[in-house]
Design an enzyme around this catalytic site. Structure first.
Site, PDB file in Angstrom:
ATOM      1  N   ASN A 283      41.715  33.399  42.507  1.00 54.89           N
ATOM      2  CA  ASN A 283      42.144  32.001  42.627  1.00 54.89           C
ATOM      3  C   ASN A 283      40.942  31.106  42.350  1.00 54.89           C
ATOM      4  OD1 ASN A 283      44.506  30.261  43.626  1.00 54.89           O
ATOM      5  ND2 ASN A 283      42.763  29.418  44.747  1.00 54.89           N
TER       6      ASN A 283
ATOM      7  N   LYS B 239      64.734  29.321  31.904  1.00 48.89           N
ATOM      8  CA  LYS B 239      64.358  28.859  33.251  1.00 48.89           C
ATOM      9  C   LYS B 239      64.524  27.335  33.349  1.00 48.89           C
ATOM     10  CE  LYS B 239      62.855  28.669  37.412  1.00 48.89           C
ATOM     11  NZ  LYS B 239      61.814  27.857  37.849  1.00 48.89           N
TER      12      LYS B 239
ATOM     13  N   THR C  58      39.922  28.334  43.603  1.00 50.90           N
ATOM     14  CA  THR C  58      39.208  28.038  44.846  1.00 50.90           C
ATOM     15  C   THR C  58      39.051  29.353  45.612  1.00 50.90           C
ATOM     16  OG1 THR C  58      40.315  25.907  44.839  1.00 50.90           O
ATOM     17  CG2 THR C  58      39.244  26.545  46.907  1.00 50.90           C
TER      18      THR C  58
ATOM     19  N   HIS D  54      77.978   2.643   6.321  1.00 55.43           N
ATOM     20  CA  HIS D  54      77.709   4.080   6.467  1.00 55.43           C
ATOM     21  C   HIS D  54      78.843   4.946   5.931  1.00 55.43           C
ATOM     22  CE1 HIS D  54      74.047   3.466   8.674  1.00 55.43           C
ATOM     23  NE2 HIS D  54      74.655   2.610   9.478  1.00 55.43           N
TER      24      HIS D  54
ATOM     25  N   GLU E  44      70.549  23.535  38.265  1.00 54.55           N
ATOM     26  CA  GLU E  44      70.239  23.401  39.703  1.00 54.55           C
ATOM     27  C   GLU E  44      70.244  21.925  40.115  1.00 54.55           C
ATOM     28  OE1 GLU E  44      66.583  25.554  40.897  1.00 54.55           O
ATOM     29  OE2 GLU E  44      65.981  23.700  41.880  1.00 54.55           O
TER      30      GLU E  44
ATOM     31  N   SER F  25      62.411  32.318  39.269  1.00 54.19           N
ATOM     32  CA  SER F  25      63.148  31.407  40.142  1.00 54.19           C
ATOM     33  C   SER F  25      63.406  32.040  41.506  1.00 54.19           C
ATOM     34  CB  SER F  25      64.489  31.036  39.523  1.00 54.19           C
ATOM     35  OG  SER F  25      65.207  30.227  40.434  1.00 54.19           O
TER      36      SER F  25
ATOM     37  N   HIS G  99      68.130  26.682  33.704  1.00 51.69           N
ATOM     38  CA  HIS G  99      68.483  27.068  35.084  1.00 51.69           C
ATOM     39  C   HIS G  99      68.188  25.899  36.024  1.00 51.69           C
ATOM     40  CE1 HIS G  99      67.129  28.252  39.088  1.00 51.69           C
ATOM     41  NE2 HIS G  99      68.008  29.227  39.045  1.00 51.69           N
ATOM     42  N   ASN G 100      67.011  25.315  35.878  1.00 54.16           N
ATOM     43  CA  ASN G 100      66.633  24.211  36.769  1.00 54.16           C
ATOM     44  C   ASN G 100      67.475  22.968  36.513  1.00 54.16           C
ATOM     45  OD1 ASN G 100      64.724  26.069  37.515  1.00 54.16           O
ATOM     46  ND2 ASN G 100      63.039  24.612  37.579  1.00 54.16           N
TER      47      ASN G 100
ATOM     48  N   VAL H 289      49.708  29.519  38.050  1.00 53.73           N
ATOM     49  CA  VAL H 289      48.985  28.282  38.377  1.00 53.73           C
ATOM     50  C   VAL H 289      49.866  27.095  38.020  1.00 53.73           C
ATOM     51  CG1 VAL H 289      46.737  29.374  38.044  1.00 53.73           C
ATOM     52  CG2 VAL H 289      47.803  28.163  36.133  1.00 53.73           C
TER      53      VAL H 289
ATOM     54  N   GLY I 280      52.292  32.210  43.766  1.00 54.52           N
ATOM     55  CA  GLY I 280      51.417  33.320  43.395  1.00 54.52           C
ATOM     56  C   GLY I 280      51.131  34.245  44.568  1.00 54.52           C
TER      57      GLY I 280
ATOM     58  N   ARG J 291      68.086  11.359  40.495  1.00 58.78           N
ATOM     59  CA  ARG J 291      66.858  11.650  41.231  1.00 58.78           C
ATOM     60  C   ARG J 291      65.807  10.579  40.942  1.00 58.78           C
ATOM     61  NH1 ARG J 291      64.615  17.712  42.155  1.00 58.78           N
ATOM     62  NH2 ARG J 291      66.785  18.330  42.332  1.00 58.78           N
TER      63      ARG J 291
HETATM   64  P1  NAP Z   1      50.799  25.484  44.310  1.00 51.80           P
HETATM   65  O1  NAP Z   1      51.137  26.072  45.615  1.00 51.80           O
HETATM   66  O2  NAP Z   1      50.490  24.043  44.215  1.00 51.80           O
HETATM   67  O3  NAP Z   1      49.543  26.305  43.728  1.00 51.80           O
HETATM   68  C1  NAP Z   1      48.968  25.937  42.515  1.00 51.80           C
HETATM   69  C2  NAP Z   1      48.010  27.018  42.069  1.00 51.80           C
HETATM   70  O4  NAP Z   1      47.485  26.617  40.790  1.00 51.80           O
HETATM   71  C3  NAP Z   1      46.818  27.206  43.005  1.00 51.80           C
HETATM   72  O5  NAP Z   1      46.481  28.568  43.033  1.00 51.80           O
HETATM   73  C4  NAP Z   1      45.745  26.377  42.291  1.00 51.80           C
HETATM   74  O6  NAP Z   1      44.444  26.822  42.563  1.00 51.80           O
HETATM   75  C5  NAP Z   1      46.072  26.681  40.857  1.00 51.80           C
HETATM   76  N1  NAP Z   1      45.495  25.701  39.938  1.00 51.80           N
HETATM   77  C6  NAP Z   1      45.776  24.390  39.861  1.00 51.80           C
HETATM   78  N2  NAP Z   1      45.066  23.829  38.859  1.00 51.80           N
HETATM   79  C7  NAP Z   1      44.318  24.810  38.314  1.00 51.80           C
HETATM   80  C8  NAP Z   1      43.406  24.855  37.244  1.00 51.80           C
HETATM   81  N3  NAP Z   1      43.114  23.764  36.532  1.00 51.80           N
HETATM   82  N4  NAP Z   1      42.835  26.049  36.935  1.00 51.80           N
HETATM   83  C9  NAP Z   1      43.127  27.149  37.658  1.00 51.80           C
HETATM   84  N5  NAP Z   1      43.995  27.175  38.677  1.00 51.80           N
HETATM   85  C10 NAP Z   1      44.595  26.014  39.000  1.00 51.80           C
HETATM   86  O7  NAP Z   1      51.925  25.759  43.207  1.00 51.80           O
HETATM   87  P2  NAP Z   1      53.176  26.757  43.250  1.00 51.80           P
HETATM   88  O8  NAP Z   1      54.316  26.110  43.968  1.00 51.80           O
HETATM   89  O9  NAP Z   1      52.733  28.118  43.667  1.00 51.80           O
HETATM   90  O10 NAP Z   1      53.592  26.774  41.707  1.00 51.80           O
HETATM   91  C11 NAP Z   1      52.912  27.555  40.736  1.00 51.80           C
HETATM   92  C12 NAP Z   1      53.767  27.562  39.476  1.00 51.80           C
HETATM   93  O11 NAP Z   1      55.052  28.127  39.782  1.00 51.80           O
HETATM   94  C13 NAP Z   1      54.063  26.168  38.914  1.00 51.80           C
HETATM   95  O12 NAP Z   1      54.144  26.238  37.520  1.00 51.80           O
HETATM   96  C14 NAP Z   1      55.418  25.853  39.498  1.00 51.80           C
HETATM   97  O13 NAP Z   1      56.112  24.893  38.743  1.00 51.80           O
HETATM   98  C15 NAP Z   1      56.071  27.219  39.427  1.00 51.80           C
HETATM   99  N6  NAP Z   1      57.201  27.435  40.326  1.00 51.80           N
HETATM  100  C16 NAP Z   1      57.186  26.953  41.600  1.00 51.80           C
HETATM  101  C17 NAP Z   1      58.283  27.194  42.424  1.00 51.80           C
HETATM  102  C18 NAP Z   1      58.291  26.730  43.852  1.00 51.80           C
HETATM  103  O14 NAP Z   1      59.373  26.799  44.475  1.00 51.80           O
HETATM  104  N7  NAP Z   1      57.178  26.301  44.415  1.00 51.80           N
HETATM  105  C19 NAP Z   1      59.380  27.929  41.949  1.00 51.80           C
HETATM  106  C20 NAP Z   1      59.340  28.436  40.662  1.00 51.80           C
HETATM  107  C21 NAP Z   1      58.262  28.180  39.860  1.00 51.80           C
HETATM  108  P3  NAP Z   1      43.539  26.110  43.695  1.00 51.80           P
HETATM  109  O15 NAP Z   1      43.827  26.833  44.970  1.00 51.80           O
HETATM  110  O16 NAP Z   1      42.159  26.305  43.202  1.00 51.80           O
HETATM  111  O17 NAP Z   1      43.944  24.653  43.743  1.00 51.80           O
END
Ligand code: NAP
Length: 473
Positions: free
Chosen positions: A33, A184, A35, A454, A191, A130, A187-188, A76, A15, A289
């Site tokens: 956010n 998506k 937090t 069958h 991957e 992605s 895609h994964n 999120v 984000g 995995r």
């Molecule tokens: P992250 O760094 O762990 O951040 C998670 C975010 O979600 C934080 O802003 C957290 O807020 C918020 N959150 C968690 N629980 C919540 C709740 N109950 N209500 C409101 N906010 C909440 O995760 P990320 O890697 O950015 O991934 C975010 C999304 O993108 C996920 O769906 C992930 O699968 C997807 N994604 C990730 C990647 C990657 O490479 N990382 C790639 C593609 C897609 P707080 O700060 O308050 O905890």
């Protein structure tokens, strides 16, 4: 007065980078956010881009800062957090506002959320993103599902933040409902297969020959100049050539052999099974995995069975290295054939009319599986849009004819030497079954009739038949 063109909730890894990307492209973005301290830190570190960022401490303030109709991206954690966030947000939104879930949602959740928001006046978009952290910051591949009119209202922002391949944005509307999140997910899944097959080739060189990581890295580096040119092969070479700053040893040799997973690979395998489409290379990669996570069990089994045989210590010759390259290529073709076949079936079942050439095109840049190969794939699908399987498209028939003998030799070499190649051998098994005009399911039909009455079809008579198996039948 409202300042922002768009809002973004969730300033985690993805984000925060996506928000900076949006701000950099000149779109004022309101951010929130859960937090609050994270919002403050994010804003403080945003440098010059702060002028296009509106940090908000409450959802009420956040909604008030976005020009209606409000497009709001949720980035999120996937699952319950998305539902909680939608619920918390709804009171502050107005009819016409668009909620865009950009996380890795299960497409079935996306379809449910569409249904839950129906008649609320709010519109929902399920958007796969992605490219990891780097992609989010400088241009991801964006796969959109939902109402086309809703997409058109955010299209210019999304296309401006997306990766570009020869100037063409890697962003497209792919169909209604859960189409974007489904694509998506696949895609994964692909991957997972790509990464696993690369790791298997690495294993043959490391464990079969005892080669040093940097020497293996040099081979991948060389392959990256040819048909295997791709982001994953490029980073594999870079990883293998990187030293651990503490010990000076290759860092990969200091990393635990246990990889995590967050669900999308598993969902690909589950959906493939649910639709009855063979996706064995993807399934094997997911299973590998899972087995990697069972480190304790593997160590016990290594004691019980003696583990992987000792490396030969010899140097693989040029023919063997070429076989490895072609084996990886053949495995890749089979895995992509499977992934696209799963999408083809889903497209029919969910009436998405998924545009396969477009999917291949928006994967050419920004995403983790980006590669030269996807350009060839896009062109082939454009030339033959009704092809039922990638393995039946002219260019791919020729490529597979050249590559499958190598895959066969490498899988055989691995089997004889006790080196695990689950995804490569699954790819070979799929290919050999796929091209077998007369398979062995005649025996399966007979067995099913024998024990369960069958019935079976005959090659020389119409209708259903039963065998003369015995007095009870
Ligand atoms: P992250 O760094 O762990 O951040 C998670 C975010 O979600 C934080 O802003 C957290 O807020 C918020 N959150 C968690 N629980 C919540 C709740 N109950 N209500 C409101 N906010 C909440 O995760 P990320 O890697 O950015 O991934 C975010 C999304 O993108 C996920 O769906 C992930 O699968 C997807 N994604 C990730 C990647 C990657 O490479 N990382 C790639 C593609 C897609 P707080 O700060 O308050 O905890």
């Amino acid at each position: 007065m409202s300042k922002a063109e768009i809002g973004l909730i969730g300033l985690g890894v993805m984000g925060a980078n996506l928000a900076l990307n949006i701000a950099e492209k000149g779109y004022p973005v309101a951010v929130y956010n859960r937090t609050t301290s994270r919002t403050g830190t994010f804003f403080e570190n945003a440098g010059e881009l702060r002028q296009n960022i509106v940090p908000c401490a409450t959802l009420e303030e956040f909604a008030a800062q976005i020009k209606p109709p409000r497009p709001i991206i949720l980035m999120v954690q996937a699952g319950k957090a998305v539902d909680e966030q939608i619920e918390g947000l709804r009171d502050f939104l107005s009819p016409g506002d668009i909620i865009i879930d950009a996380g890795n949602a299960n497409f079935r959740d996306t379809i449910r959320r569409f249904d839950e928001l129906e008649n609320s006046g709010l519109t929902f978009i399920g958007m796969g993103v992605s490219g990891g952290e780097e992609g989010a910051r400088h241009g991801p591949s964006i796969m959109v599902g939902g109402e086309k009119q809703a997409y058109e209202r955010v299209e210019s922002v999304l296309k401006s933040i997306a990766a570009k391949f020869e100037g063409e944005p890697c962003c497209a509307w792919l169909g209604h409902g859960g189409a974007g999140h489904f694509v998506k997910t696949i895609h994964n899944g692909i991957e997972y297969a790509d990464m696993q097959m690369i790791a298997e080739i690495y294993g043959i060189l490391r464990d079969g020959f005892g080669m040093a990581a940097s020497d293996i890295g040099a081979i991948f580096s060389e392959w990256n100049k040819g048909r295997l040119n791709s982001y994953l092969v490029e980073i594999t070479a870079a990883v293998l050539e990187t030293e651990d700053p503490d010990s000076g040893a290759p860092i990969v040799d200091r990393i635990l052999d246990r990889a995590g997973q967050k669900g999308t690979g598993r969902w690909s395998a589950i959906e493939a099974q649910m639709m009855g489409v063979p996706a064995t290379a993807i399934e094997s990669a997911v299973a590998a995995r899972s087995l990697s996570a069972e480190r304790g069990l593997r160590q016990m089994a290594a004691k019980a069975y003696g583990g992987t045989p000792a490396a030969s210590g010899t140097t693989p010759d040029a023919d063997f290295i070429r076989d490895l390259e072609l084996a990886l290529f053949a495995g890749k073709i089979a895995a992509y054939a499977q992934g696209f076949a799963v999408m083809d079936q889903a497209s029919e079942e969910f009436q998405w009319n998924l545009p396969m050439p477009t999917i291949a095109r928006i994967w050419r840049a920004g995403c983790i599986i980006r590669s030269q190969f996807l350009g060839t794939l896009a062109k082939s699908f454009e030339a033959d849009p009704d092809a039922e399987n990638l393995l039946l498209i002219g260019d791919f028939v020729e490529m597979m004819k050249e590559a499958h003998p190598s895959l066969r030799r490498i899988v055989a070499h691995a089997a004889v030497n006790g080196l695990p190649v689950p995804a490569l051998s699954a790819a070979l098994g799929y290919f050999d079954s796929f091209r077998q005009a007369r398979g062995t399911a005649n025996l399966i039909q007979a067995q099913r009739d024998y024990f369960g009455a069958h019935g079976f079809e005959r090659i020389d008579q119409d209708g259903e038949h039963h065998g003369p198996w015995g007095s009870g039948l």
